[in-house]
Each structure stands twice: as structure tokens, then as C-alpha cells.
Design a protein around this motif. Structure first.
Motif, PDB file in Angstrom:
ATOM      1  N   PRO A 106       0.845  -1.208   0.000  1.00  0.00           N
ATOM      2  CA  PRO A 106       0.000   0.000   0.000  1.00  0.00           C
ATOM      3  C   PRO A 106       0.870   1.246   0.000  1.00  0.00           C
ATOM      4  CG  PRO A 106       0.052  -0.983   2.188  1.00  0.00           C
ATOM      5  CD  PRO A 106       0.770  -1.944   1.281  1.00  0.00           C
ATOM      6  N   HIS A 108      -0.688   4.545   0.309  1.00  0.00           N
ATOM      7  CA  HIS A 108      -1.403   5.537   1.131  1.00  0.00           C
ATOM      8  C   HIS A 108      -1.513   6.910   0.476  1.00  0.00           C
ATOM      9  CE1 HIS A 108      -1.502   2.657   4.408  1.00  0.00           C
ATOM     10  NE2 HIS A 108      -0.195   2.507   4.317  1.00  0.00           N
ATOM     11  N   GLY A 112       1.044   9.084   2.209  1.00  0.00           N
ATOM     12  CA  GLY A 112       2.244   8.262   2.090  1.00  0.00           C
ATOM     13  C   GLY A 112       3.372   9.022   1.438  1.00  0.00           C
ATOM     14  N   GLY A 263       2.158   6.971  10.099  1.00  0.00           N
ATOM     15  CA  GLY A 263       0.780   6.986   9.626  1.00  0.00           C
ATOM     16  C   GLY A 263      -0.242   6.794  10.721  1.00  0.00           C
ATOM     17  N   TYR A 270      -2.768   8.038   8.213  1.00  0.00           N
ATOM     18  CA  TYR A 270      -3.453   7.193   7.236  1.00  0.00           C
ATOM     19  C   TYR A 270      -4.837   6.827   7.755  1.00  0.00           C
ATOM     20  CZ  TYR A 270       1.411   6.490   5.674  1.00  0.00           C
ATOM     21  OH  TYR A 270       2.697   6.675   5.250  1.00  0.00           O
ATOM     22  N   GLU A 275      -6.504  13.213   4.080  1.00  0.00           N
ATOM     23  CA  GLU A 275      -5.402  13.089   5.040  1.00  0.00           C
ATOM     24  C   GLU A 275      -5.094  14.421   5.712  1.00  0.00           C
ATOM     25  OE1 GLU A 275      -4.042  15.298   2.048  1.00  0.00           O
ATOM     26  OE2 GLU A 275      -4.844  13.304   1.668  1.00  0.00           O
TER      27      GLU A 275
END
Length: 561
Positions: A106, A108, A112, A263, A270, A275
Motif C-alpha cells: 500500500p 497511502h 504516504g 501513519g 493514514y 489526510e
């Protein structure tokens, strides 16, 4: 003052007689042409590469790279210890970072990417202040960093000041802002209210962070996995040293965050497509505060979507992300009130539960009108006391809303368009995001992060500048809106005809006023259905589907009423 070349060269305030103006403009246009050619071709041709350093950078990209599967690429473009401009002044560091992507891990989305930048910058420079900026925003005032340093350096504030948020402001809005893209309440009016409590929420761009704030609460720091990520770490080696670059590649890897608190306890959080909202909310729950800085000259300016579909798609993504926060274990009502007090909890809940406006908007767009078509009154008559309560609530709510908007510099036309877009969002992105989140919650549907298109089409741009709505995409988002437009028009015309023919319609007065206001708001829809021939008109299939749905709703209501 303008740091964007595109804006600088198009501005009427600059005269070509300025020394080297034309030369610099030609250099910019040449660079722009090369970049666009590279994008179209998909590769950098040899004649565009002028030195060995550029060769080294571009050679890292291979034909096996794809958008979702490629290794980390970190390239030092400018090094402040040696690179200078033509006058001999040292240039600031400029470092390109492309994090590792893998189809099995992943990533994100934006959060991310920000966390990778947070770690890479810690390893290479570890500056204490961080600016997050969307790619379509540009600096409009070079004095902005000095303003924020005044706050971050204030001994009375700096112990728990996490970030300073500037309002998002935009260039290129058409005269009356037909899509209400300015979001005056979200980015300015409500942020001023937040500022009277613990500070505004983070809105994703134009925000300066204290690095320390992203590494645990003011009194409960989260120990980093490696010392180089700590906020007090001092980088003593050159950024181009092999040791620094190797560590930077390591922390940019897609598996680096496994078994860490990134995160969840550290960095940008996350768990939500918004976000920015989620990160700002979690930081304030941890005890951090923020500040709202709104100078007269906009610190940053950016682009807005110029089609209705892009506006609604962007809002739909926001709404799904807001629901993800509202129904998480960190929900804004219970966890929020325990962590930062009732007022801040309610302020954040106002946004987290934004999509549920689809319920009253949908009911008020259809139920009174279907009742009108069947000659059924559902509101009090003019002679009844409850009628005056409805009038009081209507005038009070809209009066305050109008006053807030106009006192903040808005015009009557912009306010009316903001009301229209509130109704349109309620019937489209609010409604569809609620359904999509519900389906996803029971495992029926999934969703992903989708970017908002800011690509400018000449014809679309022309229509936007003229204040013409763009419906040219056959999207399901337009169906409820078109159905509402059809039902409201026919119910209003029916009762209006009956009132002229002498039939008693006293008990239907409030329904007629409501229906008439919706008809006025739907004027762009009627034009797109029947009067336009351009590419932005309502797609035929949407009109046909909406007509069938309208007829079905009428017959269903006849059976029920």
C-alpha cells in the motif's frame, strides 16, 4: 512578487523593456516546450540533456518503470554548498524525490508521499519548518516565510504550536464563481472561528508545520526508529555523500514503514482520503494548536477545476474521506470531545458529517414537489401560527449566511451561486459519497483516491469564463440533479396554472416558494437540456434516464399520497 513564471510573464504589470525580460521569457518558453514534448513522447531525448549530472539522473528511469511499480529515485539537482546563480550567490538545495512503488505494498496516496518526503528531508537536511504545497499552487508573496517565523519564534506560542495555515485562494475564478470553488466558509470564515479555539484545521496546502509536531504530542514524543529521523538530529555530512543518499533511499522504500508507527502515531495520518483534515484533527487531539494567518495579499494562489464534473468528483472524494474519520475509532464527537473539548469537537464534526446534508437536501428537493403534483399540502397555511416559525427560521438562517458572506467581501451573485452549489452538492456528491461509503462498509464496493483534473481545455475554459455550466460528461452524478429540475419545474407550473385559474392554493404557498427557488437554481440545467448545442450541454442519455426516473417517482408518489 510572483514566483510563478507563467503568471509573471502574463502579468500586465511587467513591461518588456526590463533588462533581460525577453531573454528570460524565451528561456522559460523553451523549457516549457521541452517539458511538454517529453510528456507527450514519454522519454527524454539526448539533445535535451546538457551535462553528465543530468545523464546520471535520467538514466535512473528505465522502460520497466510504471506509475505503480518502480524503485526509489533521489536526485540532488542543486546543492547549496556549491551551486550558485549567475551573480555568484549560493542557491538553496533542490532535491527530486520519487518514492518506491510496488503493486504488492500500500502506498497511502498523498499522506504516504508526504511521509516519505518527511523522512528523506530529515536524513538530508532536517530543517525544523516544513511547507506542504499542492502542485497547482504558487507563491504570491516572498515575505510569507518571515511572517510564519514571527509566530514560530514567539516563546509564548512555540511550545505547542504545530502548524500555521494560510487560506487557500485562487486565481482564474470567473466573475461570479459559478461553482462556488472559492469555498469562502471552508477556507476563511470558519477558519477564523476555529482560530478562536485551538486553531484552524489543516487544509492540505499553504501550511507551514513544525517538524517536531509530526513526531508525537507536545509532551509525549514518539521515539524515531533511527536517530537520523529525530527532530533534533543535526546533519553534518554533505547531502551528496554516499552514506546520506543510501539512508535516504532506505527510508523512501515502500516497506520501510512496516512494523512502525508511521501513519498512526507519527507523520501524516493514514485511514482517510482527506489526510489533511485527519492529520490536523489528530494533532489537535494530541494537544497541539494551530494558527490562521490571512494577510491582505494572498500568500499562495492556485488553480480551480473548471467543469462541474471535476468540482463534484473532488467534493465526493472529500466526503468519503470525511465519513472515514467520522466513523473511525477517532470519531470527532466522542474521541474528539474527550481530547480537545466540546466546541472543537463540534467544529470538526460539522465537517466530518458534511455528507449527511444529502438527507434534508434530497427530501426538500423531491417530497414537497411530489406532494404538489398530487395536490397535497405538507406545510402550514399562511393563516396558521406555525407558518411564521417557518418564515423566521428561513430568514434567520439565510440572513446570517448572507451577512457572513457579504461582510467577507463576497457579492450577491457569488452568494447566490454558493447556495445553488450547496443544493447541487447535496443532490450529487453528498448523496453518492454516502451511498458509496455505506456499500464499502458492508463489503459491496470499494473506492480509491482520484485526482482532480486541472487540465485546461480551450473551449471549456472559454465557457467557464463566460459563466456557463459544463455538463458534457455522462456521469451518474447529474441524474438526481436533472430529476429534481424536471419534477420541480412541472410541479411549479402545475400549481401556478391552477392559482391563475382561480383554484384555492393557500395551503400550498410554502411549497410553491420552495419549488420556485429550486427552479431558479436549476436554470443552468434547463439550458443544458434544451437550449445548448455546445460540447458542454447535458448528455442525451442523462436526460432520457432522468425523464424516466421522474415519471416513475410521480406514479410512485401518486400511489403513496
Amino acid at each position: 512578487m510572483e514566483r510563478s513564471p507563467h503568471v509573471y510573464f502574463e502579468s500586465n504589470s511587467h513591461h518588456p523593456s526590463i533588462p533581460q525580460f525577453e531573454k528570460i521569457k524565451m528561456m522559460y518558453e523553451d523549457m516549457k516546450m521541452k517539458v511538454e514534448h517529453v510528456i507527450d513522447k514519454g522519454e527524454v531525448i539526448e539533445e535535451y540533456i546538457s551535462d553528465d549530472q543530468q545523464h546520471q539522473g535520467f538514466n535512473k528511469w528505465t522502460k520497466s518503470f510504471s506509475r505503480m511499480d518502480h524503485p526509489t529515485v533521489i536526485q540532488v539537482i542543486l546543492d547549496k554548498s556549491k551551486d550558485t546563480d549567475i551573480s555568484g550567490q549560493l542557491m538553496p538545495n533542490l532535491i527530486y524525490v520519487s518514492r518506491e512503488k510496488s503493486k504488492t505494498s500500500p502506498h497511502h496516496f498523498k499522506a504516504g508521499a508526504l511521509n516519505v518526503l518527511l523522512r528523506v528531508s530529515a536524513v538530508m537536511t532536517n530543517a525544523p519548518i516544513i511547507l506542504t504545497q499542492d502542485c497547482d499552487m504558487y507563491s504570491n508573496d516572498p515575505q510569507t516565510p518571515l511572517r510564519i517565523l514571527c509566530y514560530f519564534s514567539d516563546p509564548a506560542l512555540k511550545s505547542n504550536l504545530a502548524f500555521i495555515q494560510f487560506p487557500q485562494r485562487f486565481h482564474g475564478l470567473n466573475r461570479d464563481d459559478i461553482y462556488a470553488s472559492e469555498y469562502k466558509r471552508l477556507f476563511k470564515i470558519n477558519s477564523m472561528g476555529f482560530d478562536g479555539l485551538k486553531g484552524p484545521n489543516y487544509v492540505g496546502s499553504g501550511c507551514f508545520f513544525r517538524r517536531r509536531a509530526l513526531l508525537g504530542g507536545p509532551s509525549t514524543p514518539v521515539p524515531p526508529e533511527i536517530p537520523e529521523l529525530g527532530p533534533d538530529h543535526v546533519v553534518r555530512k554533505p547531502i551528496i555523500s554516499q552514506e546520506i543518499l543510501s539512508l535516504a533511499h532506505r527510508v523512501a522504500g515502500c516497506n520501510y514503514e512496516n512494523q512502525t508507527g508511521w501513519g498512526s502515531q507519527s507523520g501524516f495520518r493514514y485511514g482517510s482520503l482527506v489526510e489533511d483534515f485527519y492529520t490536523g484533527y489528530r494533532l489537535q487531539c494530541e494537544g497541539w494548536k494551530s494558527l490562521f494567518c490571512n494577510p491582505e495579499r494572498a500568500a499562495f494562489l492556485g488553480d480551480v477545476p473548471i467543469t462541474l464534473f471535476d468540482v463534484l468528483s473532488q467534493c465526493k472524494r472529500w466526503c468519503i474521506g470525511l465519513f472515514e474519520v467520522a466513523f473511525s475509532k477517532y470519531n470527532t464527537l466522542i474521541f474528539g470531545s474527550q481530547s480537545m473539548g466540546v466546541l472543537m469537537s463540534l467544529a470538526y464534526s460539522h465537517y466530518a458529517l458534511w455528507p449527511i446534508w444529502c438527507i434534508p437536501v434530497t427530501f426538500y428537493s423531491f417530497l414537497p414537489q411530489l406532494a404538489l403534483l398530487n395536490q397535497v399540502g405538507i406545510f402550514p397555511k399562511i393563516t396558521e401560527p406555525w407558518f411564521f416559525l417557518y418564515v423566521f427560521l428561513f430568514l434567520g438562517a439565510y440572513g446570517q449566511d448572507f451577512l457572513d458572506f457579504v461582510l467577507d467581501g463576497g457579492t450577491v451573485r457569488k452568494w447566490w451561486n454558493a447556495q445553488r452549489m450547496w443544493m447541487i452538492r447535496g443532490l450529487s456528491c453528498y448523496l453518492f459519497s454516502s451511498i458509496e461509503y455505506l456499500l464499502k462498509s458492508v463489503g459491496i464496493s470499494t473506492h480509491g483516491f482520484s485526482l482532480t483534473s486541472k487540465v485546461v481545455d480551450d473551449e471549456q475554459s472559454k465557457r467557464y469564463g463566460q459563466g456557463i455550466f459544463e455538463f458534457g460528461v455522462p456521469s451518474p452524478l447529474f441524474v438526481p440533479l436533472t430529476v429534481a429540475a424536471i419534477i420541480n419545474l412541472f410541479s411549479f407550473l402545475l400549481v401556478l396554472t391552477q392559482s391563475f385559474s382561480g383554484k384555492n392554493t393557500e395551503g400550498l404557498c410554502l411549497q410553491m416558494i420552495l419549488t420556485g427557488s429550486i427552479v431558479l437554481n436549476c436554470l443552468p440545467v434547463y439550458g443544458a437540456i434544451g437550449l445548448r448545442n455546445d460540447a458542454g450541454k447535458m448528455p442525451t442519455q442523462i436526460t432520457i434516464i432522468s425523464t424516466f426516473v421522474s415519471v416513475a417517482l410521480y406514479y410512485a408518489s401518486s400511489l403513496c399520497l
